[in-house]
Design an enzyme around this catalytic site. Sequence first.
Site, short mmCIF file in Angstrom:
data_model
loop_
_atom_site.label_atom_id
_atom_site.label_comp_id
_atom_site.label_asym_id
_atom_site.label_seq_id
_atom_site.Cartn_x
_atom_site.Cartn_y
_atom_site.Cartn_z
N LYS A 118 20.12 -22.52 35.85
CA LYS A 118 18.87 -21.30 34.79
C LYS A 118 19.17 -20.55 35.83
O LYS A 118 19.56 -19.35 35.49
CB LYS A 118 18.14 -21.72 34.77
N LEU B 230 8.68 -27.14 25.97
CA LEU B 230 8.70 -26.49 24.37
C LEU B 230 8.68 -28.18 23.83
O LEU B 230 9.14 -29.32 24.41
CB LEU B 230 9.52 -25.76 24.13
N SER C 151 14.30 -21.40 32.19
CA SER C 151 13.32 -22.61 31.73
C SER C 151 12.32 -22.26 32.81
O SER C 151 12.53 -21.43 33.47
CB SER C 151 13.78 -23.74 32.01
N SER C 152 10.76 -22.53 32.81
CA SER C 152 10.19 -22.49 33.67
C SER C 152 9.94 -23.78 34.55
O SER C 152 9.87 -22.74 35.73
CB SER C 152 8.65 -22.93 32.71
N CYS C 153 10.26 -24.14 34.74
CA CYS C 153 11.25 -25.02 36.09
C CYS C 153 12.37 -23.99 36.75
O CYS C 153 12.37 -24.60 38.29
CB CYS C 153 11.97 -25.80 35.63
N PRO D 281 11.11 -19.91 28.92
CA PRO D 281 9.72 -20.13 27.97
C PRO D 281 9.82 -21.19 28.88
O PRO D 281 10.03 -22.42 29.65
CB PRO D 281 11.42 -21.27 26.43
N HIS E 73 10.81 -35.34 27.45
CA HIS E 73 10.14 -34.94 27.96
C HIS E 73 8.68 -35.02 27.37
O HIS E 73 8.89 -36.14 26.40
CB HIS E 73 10.11 -33.47 27.80
N GLY F 129 17.45 -24.40 19.51
CA GLY F 129 19.21 -23.95 18.85
C GLY F 129 18.32 -24.03 16.79
O GLY F 129 18.56 -22.80 16.25
N ARG G 179 0.31 -29.44 32.28
CA ARG G 179 1.30 -28.64 31.60
C ARG G 179 0.65 -26.97 30.76
O ARG G 179 -0.84 -27.48 30.08
CB ARG G 179 1.98 -29.23 30.80
N TYR H 114 18.79 -28.83 37.51
CA TYR H 114 18.85 -28.16 36.03
C TYR H 114 18.50 -26.38 36.86
O TYR H 114 19.09 -25.44 36.02
CB TYR H 114 18.07 -27.89 35.04
#
Length: 313
Positions: free
Chosen positions: A141, A167, A108-110, A164, A180, A17, A210, A137
Amino acid sequence: MQQDSRVFVAGHRGLVGSAICRKLQAEGYSGVLTRSRSETDLTDPGEVRHFFAESQPEYVFLAAAKVGGIHANDSAPADFLRDNLQIQLNVIDAAYRAGVKKLVFLGSSCIYPKHAPQPMKEEHLLTGPLEPTNEWYAIAKIAGIKQCQAYRRQYGFNAISLMPTNLYGPGDNFDLQNSHVLPALIRKFHEAREAGEATVTVWGSGMPRREFLHVDDLADACLFLMQHYDGEDIVNIGWGEDLSIAELAAMVKEVVGFEGEIVYDSDKPDGTPRKLMDTSRLTGLGWRPSIGLREGLEQTYRWFLENREAIRA
């Protein structure tokens, strides 16, 4: 979206944000709206509806979320599921009811299966089991994606969903328990260098691979897609290249200037073996990232040094 449009950035104090706010301000958008948690609790439907009725935003970037690394997700699964579901349900529904012209939802990519083919394409969503350490999570999402698609189909609400990759950047969370991998490594190597320690221990085997994207690149992509994409299908946002955790640790070690050895704790979980995004849909729309990992690491470490007393730790 015009320069004077009313644009609500939900989660403006977080990593994503705050980057979106920086981008909007740099591009001359004068109607950016933000709310702290004390002003508007996004998990409270009444407060969210009141904010939208009062402020009448025309565009929304939904970057608010409860986030964290493997340890945080594994330790508080109910919090990660509940809080994210509540935030998404409240903001997306209130945005539709208030007549918002367009909403960008950040996932998220997860969301992709633990053993999804690599690189992961958008159509791999819901084709296999999730990574257990962050499935709570991920499920939240995925529900957000489906809410955006459902509101588009039933109500014609223009909500797009962007996914994304991992990050990093200014404003990241450097807490060793809840962050992370990349910010945790920066802090670990920095503190070990300052203390004159001989080794730094890294969770896992170092073998997982990653992909990392600087958050300012993400913000640029979010604004680009707000202006140029209106589809129901999700869009991956990433660099399109990855490296092993061992390679990342070696790069962070060099950037920080730590001269000791790296030790891997294979008793700790590795998480998903590999997470590389297929970004061909995004590049086909005309957008590519510009901040390389080494450059981004050096910038992020400088930010960490300048903000050590104030960082969220």
